[in-house]
Design a protein around this motif. Sequence first.
Motif, PDB file in Angstrom:
ATOM      1  N   ASP A  21       0.825  -1.211   0.000  1.00  0.00           N
ATOM      2  CA  ASP A  21       0.000   0.000   0.000  1.00  0.00           C
ATOM      3  C   ASP A  21       0.861   1.263   0.000  1.00  0.00           C
ATOM      4  N   ALA A  22       1.960   1.235   0.747  1.00  0.00           N
ATOM      5  CA  ALA A  22       2.856   2.390   0.779  1.00  0.00           C
ATOM      6  C   ALA A  22       3.507   2.611  -0.583  1.00  0.00           C
ATOM      7  N   GLU A  25       0.845   4.031  -3.002  1.00  0.00           N
ATOM      8  CA  GLU A  25       0.556   5.437  -2.722  1.00  0.00           C
ATOM      9  C   GLU A  25       1.709   6.328  -3.187  1.00  0.00           C
ATOM     10  N   SER A  26       2.926   5.875  -2.993  1.00  0.00           N
ATOM     11  CA  SER A  26       4.085   6.646  -3.451  1.00  0.00           C
ATOM     12  C   SER A  26       4.071   6.779  -4.970  1.00  0.00           C
ATOM     13  N   VAL A  29       1.458   9.409  -6.076  1.00  0.00           N
ATOM     14  CA  VAL A  29       1.907  10.791  -5.902  1.00  0.00           C
ATOM     15  C   VAL A  29       2.914  11.179  -6.985  1.00  0.00           C
ATOM     16  N   TYR A  54      11.229   7.833  -2.462  1.00  0.00           N
ATOM     17  CA  TYR A  54      10.018   8.492  -1.961  1.00  0.00           C
ATOM     18  C   TYR A  54       9.316   7.641  -0.912  1.00  0.00           C
ATOM     19  N   VAL A  55       9.165   6.355  -1.185  1.00  0.00           N
ATOM     20  CA  VAL A  55       8.454   5.513  -0.218  1.00  0.00           C
ATOM     21  C   VAL A  55       9.230   5.423   1.090  1.00  0.00           C
ATOM     22  N   VAL A  58       9.361   9.327   2.668  1.00  0.00           N
ATOM     23  CA  VAL A  58       8.108  10.050   2.897  1.00  0.00           C
ATOM     24  C   VAL A  58       7.003   9.108   3.382  1.00  0.00           C
ATOM     25  N   THR A  59       6.526   8.233   2.499  1.00  0.00           N
ATOM     26  CA  THR A  59       5.328   7.451   2.814  1.00  0.00           C
ATOM     27  C   THR A  59       5.534   6.502   3.988  1.00  0.00           C
ATOM     28  N   GLU A  62       5.594   8.437   7.210  1.00  0.00           N
ATOM     29  CA  GLU A  62       4.261   8.908   7.575  1.00  0.00           C
ATOM     30  C   GLU A  62       3.410   7.781   8.152  1.00  0.00           C
ATOM     31  N   ARG A  63       3.620   6.566   7.659  1.00  0.00           N
ATOM     32  CA  ARG A  63       2.791   5.432   8.075  1.00  0.00           C
ATOM     33  C   ARG A  63       3.428   4.593   9.181  1.00  0.00           C
TER      34      ARG A  63
END
Length: 235
Positions: A21-22, A25-26, A29, A54-55, A58-59, A62-63
């Motif tokens: 999922d991460a 989502e990355s 974006v 990025y994952v 960032v992602t 965040e998660r």
Amino acid sequence: MITGQDWLSAFPIRPATEAVDALRESWRVLAEQPRAHFHPGMKEPNLTKALKAYVENVTARERGLLGMWAAEGVLHNIDLETAKLTQERRTDIVYGWNDDARRIELVFEFKKVGRQKSHRTHYLREKGLGRFVTGIYSRRQAVAAMVGILIDAEDEVVPPLRDALADASLIAELKIRPTAAGSSFERPSVLFSTADFDTEHERDPDLAPSHGTIRVAHFFLAFGYPTSTKKPAKS
């Protein structure tokens, strides 16, 4: 020892799903608009390196994901007598974590795929899916992921790719274990709700987990704007 289908209930699907999922989502974006260093014309390694950065930065933060991300990791085989390196491969993206009993690595292999037969061959055979079967990717792992980067419309790419899995020579080459219904793929995926389908493959004992097979989930990611390999008609 885990055997038969017991491995599926024992597999830690939650952290694997969180990683999937991460990553998705990355991708969403980064791919929502054309970017100077992230667009369909770029080579796969450049796209996956940016996606991994990025994952991870960032992602995943965040998660609250605690596993380790890696890109372009180098794998080798070695001749035990001579110490010669006999095979070298680079994995695109790997998410690794530990549970109570083992180290788990979920390998994501990315391939740009369009409507052409040559693209399906690239995705399915020795430079793509085959790396999880006869190659050295995901050694002794139960689950892996193929990720198709769509450069044509999904309905022009994915159904023909699934149809290609019915080819007898490909089934033999990929050591596909058929489903109970006799199909060479399972749809929907029994692993991830966001995967289009799964394939299951026999592996040699030195590559396989204890139950003898690897199950590969197949994902397809599109850019957030139209892409096509079709050449414009001449005026």
